[in-house]
Design an enzyme around this catalytic site. Sequence first.
Site, PDB file in Angstrom:
ATOM      1  N   CYS A 177       0.802  -1.226   0.000  1.00 26.28           N
ATOM      2  CA  CYS A 177       0.000   0.000   0.000  1.00 26.28           C
ATOM      3  C   CYS A 177       0.831   1.269   0.000  1.00 26.28           C
ATOM      4  O   CYS A 177       0.498   2.231  -0.708  1.00 26.28           O
ATOM      5  CB  CYS A 177      -0.999  -0.008   1.147  1.00 26.28           C
ATOM      6  SG  CYS A 177      -0.304   0.221   2.798  1.00 26.28           S
ATOM      7  N   HIS A 218      -2.388   1.183   7.085  1.00 25.63           N
ATOM      8  CA  HIS A 218      -2.805   1.288   5.695  1.00 25.63           C
ATOM      9  C   HIS A 218      -2.721   2.760   5.275  1.00 25.63           C
ATOM     10  O   HIS A 218      -2.653   3.655   6.128  1.00 25.63           O
ATOM     11  CB  HIS A 218      -4.229   0.754   5.520  1.00 25.63           C
ATOM     12  CG  HIS A 218      -4.708   0.750   4.107  1.00 25.63           C
ATOM     13  ND1 HIS A 218      -3.998   0.166   3.081  1.00 25.63           N
ATOM     14  CD2 HIS A 218      -5.820   1.298   3.531  1.00 25.63           C
ATOM     15  CE1 HIS A 218      -4.637   0.341   1.951  1.00 25.63           C
ATOM     16  NE2 HIS A 218      -5.743   1.023   2.189  1.00 25.63           N
ATOM     17  N   ASP A 227      -7.675   5.106  -3.407  1.00 30.03           N
ATOM     18  CA  ASP A 227      -6.833   4.120  -2.730  1.00 30.03           C
ATOM     19  C   ASP A 227      -6.419   3.052  -3.732  1.00 30.03           C
ATOM     20  O   ASP A 227      -7.234   2.238  -4.150  1.00 30.03           O
ATOM     21  CB  ASP A 227      -7.605   3.492  -1.562  1.00 30.03           C
ATOM     22  CG  ASP A 227      -6.814   2.444  -0.802  1.00 30.03           C
ATOM     23  OD1 ASP A 227      -5.615   2.261  -1.108  1.00 30.03           O
ATOM     24  OD2 ASP A 227      -7.385   1.816   0.110  1.00 30.03           O
TER      25      ASP A 227
END
Length: 285
Positions: free
Chosen positions: A88, A125, A140
């Site tokens: 991520c 995250h 995202d």
Amino acid sequence: MWGTYGLPVAVETDPEWQTDLLDLDAYLARIGFTGPRTPTADTLHRVLRGHMSAIAFENLDIALGRPVSLDLGRIQDKLVRAGRGGYCYENNLLLAAALDRLGFPVTRLLARIRQGETRRRFRTHTVLLVRADDRVWLADAGYGYSGLMEALPLEDGATSTVADWTWRLAAEGPDWVVRIPEGDGWFDMYSFRQEPQFRIDFEAAHYLSSTRPGSPFVGQLVAQKETEKERRLLRDKTLELRYADGRVEQRELSAAETVCALDELFGIELTDEDERLLLRFFAGK
């Protein structure tokens, strides 16, 4: 700069994010984007969709004990030039730099994974808030096989549907929660607050995620990719395919089949050295 509650209102050019290092042409070619380079919601959706289609979520370097850098030049070398994926932090820092260069105001945030639970976890995250067409959107590119394929308006009850997949955003006090359908209800993926983060915050969270015993990315190979038809998840040699109608297919691969799957199903380009080290990694498990 940021407005009330951390909402992006102008293009952020803080040099700590190293945006000037990005080869925008190379990135857009990597994700197959050929549209107008204007900071509109349509461009935002198309860039995110292209990124999710072209660049996989994967932790190969972490699994093999290699250091993972958040330096944008190193991320670009890996995800853009070498045909690899990333996890991520890498994916969203790359996407954020591209959106900066395209003229979008962007705020980088840290989020808490929920995975269907409400217990409070570390912020491990990353997500982005992006202003386009006088609205703020959640983008995202780093959640993996069930991540957003298009941006979501930062509004309570906002939904996004791409093909057969749907996502919903809900406000819970100061928290925003991203959810996907599960059975007759909704499954909480992660939550975040509108608190802008700095590079040092990303570095600390990244260190925790990539080195802490018990982290889902330490000691096992993880690769994830989402298409309009299926969600693909690889954990070590276990391949799982999930479909919007609830079907789940799972099978065990050999080490050699796993190496092939990384290329054929996840679009991850491996060097001869990567393949050799992966086979050694599986031989030791």
